[in-house]
Design a protein around this motif. Sequence first.
Motif, PDB file in Angstrom:
ATOM      1  N   ASP A 118       0.836  -1.207   0.000  1.00 50.28           N
ATOM      2  CA  ASP A 118       0.000   0.000   0.000  1.00 50.28           C
ATOM      3  C   ASP A 118       0.869   1.254   0.000  1.00 50.28           C
ATOM      4  O   ASP A 118       0.348   2.373   0.028  1.00 50.28           O
ATOM      5  CB  ASP A 118      -0.934   0.018   1.220  1.00 50.28           C
ATOM      6  CG  ASP A 118      -0.173   0.115   2.529  1.00 50.28           C
ATOM      7  OD1 ASP A 118       1.072   0.002   2.521  1.00 50.28           O
ATOM      8  OD2 ASP A 118      -0.820   0.302   3.572  1.00 50.28           O
ATOM      9  N   ASP A 119       2.203   1.055  -0.047  1.00 50.50           N
ATOM     10  CA  ASP A 119       3.200   2.136  -0.076  1.00 50.50           C
ATOM     11  C   ASP A 119       3.204   2.989   1.184  1.00 50.50           C
ATOM     12  O   ASP A 119       3.773   4.081   1.190  1.00 50.50           O
ATOM     13  CB  ASP A 119       2.991   3.036  -1.311  1.00 50.50           C
ATOM     14  CG  ASP A 119       3.243   2.296  -2.608  1.00 50.50           C
ATOM     15  OD1 ASP A 119       4.142   1.435  -2.629  1.00 50.50           O
ATOM     16  OD2 ASP A 119       2.521   2.554  -3.589  1.00 50.50           O
ATOM     17  N   LEU A 120       2.585   2.527   2.256  1.00 46.73           N
ATOM     18  CA  LEU A 120       2.690   3.169   3.569  1.00 46.73           C
ATOM     19  C   LEU A 120       3.657   2.326   4.396  1.00 46.73           C
ATOM     20  O   LEU A 120       3.260   1.379   5.060  1.00 46.73           O
ATOM     21  CB  LEU A 120       1.319   3.256   4.254  1.00 46.73           C
ATOM     22  CG  LEU A 120       0.292   4.174   3.612  1.00 46.73           C
ATOM     23  CD1 LEU A 120      -1.056   4.022   4.288  1.00 46.73           C
ATOM     24  CD2 LEU A 120       0.758   5.631   3.674  1.00 46.73           C
ATOM     25  N   ASN A 121       4.915   2.666   4.322  1.00 48.46           N
ATOM     26  CA  ASN A 121       5.946   1.814   4.907  1.00 48.46           C
ATOM     27  C   ASN A 121       6.027   1.990   6.422  1.00 48.46           C
ATOM     28  O   ASN A 121       5.848   3.086   6.949  1.00 48.46           O
ATOM     29  CB  ASN A 121       7.305   2.150   4.280  1.00 48.46           C
ATOM     30  CG  ASN A 121       7.308   1.941   2.784  1.00 48.46           C
ATOM     31  OD1 ASN A 121       6.734   0.981   2.294  1.00 48.46           O
ATOM     32  ND2 ASN A 121       7.953   2.845   2.049  1.00 48.46           N
ATOM     33  N   GLY A 122       6.304   0.896   7.116  1.00 48.10           N
ATOM     34  CA  GLY A 122       6.506   0.955   8.555  1.00 48.10           C
ATOM     35  C   GLY A 122       5.303   0.491   9.349  1.00 48.10           C
ATOM     36  O   GLY A 122       4.153   0.580   8.894  1.00 48.10           O
ATOM     37  N   TYR A 123       5.570   0.029  10.571  1.00 44.39           N
ATOM     38  CA  TYR A 123       4.508  -0.445  11.479  1.00 44.39           C
ATOM     39  C   TYR A 123       3.957   0.768  12.241  1.00 44.39           C
ATOM     40  O   TYR A 123       4.213   0.945  13.434  1.00 44.39           O
ATOM     41  CB  TYR A 123       5.070  -1.486  12.436  1.00 44.39           C
ATOM     42  CG  TYR A 123       5.424  -2.796  11.767  1.00 44.39           C
ATOM     43  CD1 TYR A 123       4.527  -3.865  11.772  1.00 44.39           C
ATOM     44  CD2 TYR A 123       6.646  -2.968  11.124  1.00 44.39           C
ATOM     45  CE1 TYR A 123       4.839  -5.070  11.165  1.00 44.39           C
ATOM     46  CE2 TYR A 123       6.970  -4.175  10.512  1.00 44.39           C
ATOM     47  CZ  TYR A 123       6.067  -5.211  10.537  1.00 44.39           C
ATOM     48  OH  TYR A 123       6.378  -6.404   9.927  1.00 44.39           O
ATOM     49  N   ASN A 124       3.184   1.606  11.536  1.00 43.54           N
ATOM     50  CA  ASN A 124       2.746   2.883  12.088  1.00 43.54           C
ATOM     51  C   ASN A 124       1.292   2.913  12.547  1.00 43.54           C
ATOM     52  O   ASN A 124       0.866   3.895  13.163  1.00 43.54           O
ATOM     53  CB  ASN A 124       2.944   3.993  11.046  1.00 43.54           C
ATOM     54  CG  ASN A 124       4.392   4.109  10.600  1.00 43.54           C
ATOM     55  OD1 ASN A 124       5.296   4.057  11.430  1.00 43.54           O
ATOM     56  ND2 ASN A 124       4.605   4.249   9.294  1.00 43.54           N
ATOM     57  N   GLN A 125       0.511   1.861  12.238  1.00 48.51           N
ATOM     58  CA  GLN A 125      -0.882   1.833  12.669  1.00 48.51           C
ATOM     59  C   GLN A 125      -0.974   1.067  13.996  1.00 48.51           C
ATOM     60  O   GLN A 125      -0.635  -0.111  14.080  1.00 48.51           O
ATOM     61  CB  GLN A 125      -1.755   1.158  11.622  1.00 48.51           C
ATOM     62  CG  GLN A 125      -3.243   1.151  11.930  1.00 48.51           C
ATOM     63  CD  GLN A 125      -3.855   2.528  11.969  1.00 48.51           C
ATOM     64  OE1 GLN A 125      -3.699   3.257  12.946  1.00 48.51           O
ATOM     65  NE2 GLN A 125      -4.545   2.899  10.908  1.00 48.51           N
ATOM     66  N   PHE A 126      -1.448   1.760  15.026  1.00 49.71           N
ATOM     67  CA  PHE A 126      -1.540   1.159  16.344  1.00 49.71           C
ATOM     68  C   PHE A 126      -2.997   0.849  16.659  1.00 49.71           C
ATOM     69  O   PHE A 126      -3.908   1.585  16.276  1.00 49.71           O
ATOM     70  CB  PHE A 126      -0.953   2.094  17.404  1.00 49.71           C
ATOM     71  CG  PHE A 126       0.484   2.444  17.162  1.00 49.71           C
ATOM     72  CD1 PHE A 126       1.488   1.538  17.473  1.00 49.71           C
ATOM     73  CD2 PHE A 126       0.835   3.659  16.589  1.00 49.71           C
ATOM     74  CE1 PHE A 126       2.814   1.845  17.237  1.00 49.71           C
ATOM     75  CE2 PHE A 126       2.154   3.979  16.346  1.00 49.71           C
ATOM     76  CZ  PHE A 126       3.156   3.066  16.668  1.00 49.71           C
ATOM     77  N   GLY A 127      -3.209  -0.266  17.379  1.00 53.00           N
ATOM     78  CA  GLY A 127      -4.565  -0.674  17.712  1.00 53.00           C
ATOM     79  C   GLY A 127      -4.596  -1.602  18.906  1.00 53.00           C
ATOM     80  O   GLY A 127      -3.560  -1.987  19.461  1.00 53.00           O
ATOM     81  N   ILE A 128      -5.795  -1.996  19.285  1.00 49.80           N
ATOM     82  CA  ILE A 128      -6.023  -2.832  20.459  1.00 49.80           C
ATOM     83  C   ILE A 128      -5.856  -4.309  20.108  1.00 49.80           C
ATOM     84  O   ILE A 128      -6.200  -4.742  19.007  1.00 49.80           O
ATOM     85  CB  ILE A 128      -7.439  -2.598  21.023  1.00 49.80           C
ATOM     86  CG1 ILE A 128      -7.583  -1.135  21.481  1.00 49.80           C
ATOM     87  CG2 ILE A 128      -7.757  -3.542  22.169  1.00 49.80           C
ATOM     88  CD1 ILE A 128      -9.009  -0.769  21.837  1.00 49.80           C
ATOM     89  N   ASN A 129      -5.314  -5.065  21.052  1.00 52.78           N
ATOM     90  CA  ASN A 129      -5.303  -6.516  20.968  1.00 52.78           C
ATOM     91  C   ASN A 129      -5.649  -7.035  22.362  1.00 52.78           C
ATOM     92  O   ASN A 129      -4.826  -6.958  23.284  1.00 52.78           O
ATOM     93  CB  ASN A 129      -3.924  -7.031  20.529  1.00 52.78           C
ATOM     94  CG  ASN A 129      -3.901  -8.540  20.334  1.00 52.78           C
ATOM     95  OD1 ASN A 129      -4.112  -9.297  21.256  1.00 52.78           O
ATOM     96  ND2 ASN A 129      -3.615  -8.960  19.109  1.00 52.78           N
ATOM     97  N   ALA A 130      -6.863  -7.526  22.548  1.00 53.37           N
ATOM     98  CA  ALA A 130      -7.319  -7.899  23.888  1.00 53.37           C
ATOM     99  C   ALA A 130      -8.345  -9.018  23.797  1.00 53.37           C
ATOM    100  O   ALA A 130      -9.095  -9.119  22.824  1.00 53.37           O
ATOM    101  CB  ALA A 130      -7.917  -6.697  24.612  1.00 53.37           C
ATOM    102  N   GLY A 131      -8.371  -9.864  24.843  1.00 55.60           N
ATOM    103  CA  GLY A 131      -9.333 -10.955  24.876  1.00 55.60           C
ATOM    104  C   GLY A 131      -8.998 -11.957  25.964  1.00 55.60           C
ATOM    105  O   GLY A 131      -8.536 -11.592  27.042  1.00 55.60           O
TER     106      GLY A 131
END
Length: 237
Positions: free
Chosen positions: A59-72
């Motif tokens: 998608d040409d958006l380089n890097g781990y820049n999207q942050f989100g929740i991981n819970a369960g």
Amino acid sequence: MNNLKFCLRSRLLARLLDNSIRKWLLLGLCFAMLASLQAQRRFEGALIIGGNASQISRDDLNGYNQFGINAGARVVARVNDRFSFGPEILFSQYGSRRQNRSINISNFESIRLNTVEVPLMAYFKDWRITAEAGLSYTRLINYTIIDIGGETVTEDFQLRENMLNIQLGATYFLTNRFGLNFRWSRNLINLDQDPDTLNWRNFALSFRGIFLLGGDFGLPDRPDEEGPEELPIIQRY
């Protein structure tokens, strides 16, 4: 006389049957209690809370820049002191995002995926460290795609609702109940339904806390760190 004998035999038979039934009921109750204790010893639950840092390939958006929740939560069945396996159920957010002051040539500003995951993991435990690997079924709840101009273009893209991920990770237990978990995951199939167009695949790094529930989960003893046995010194005269 015959009636008396018949009555005595009937009462004796009734007592024998009654005693037999009581023995079987008692035996069944013992087996049920043992099974319950065994189940409590072999199964453990845990709460999971943390976050993802993710990106989408091509998608040409380089890097781990999207942050989100991981819970369960998860349930684990112990095979022995080292091996175990079990499922998790998680709410997890993935996607990608343009970094501030980025010079990426992408036509997108951000992609946000809200999912429910059901990983089936296998675990190998060695002292405080537990290695893990498995596959995860991922169900896409909804998603939002914003282009470089800030416009929402979600309806222009059809993403898969059902996906399959591979996951690898490890947990370091600080106490007998709490551990810090790191996990890497990626899609095995494309996010988009038309493989001839985008070929998007999600990659994520997850950082989570694991809190074990119930039971006695004492840490095993530290492995012996004794060196090789010293040879006796031979004195010369």
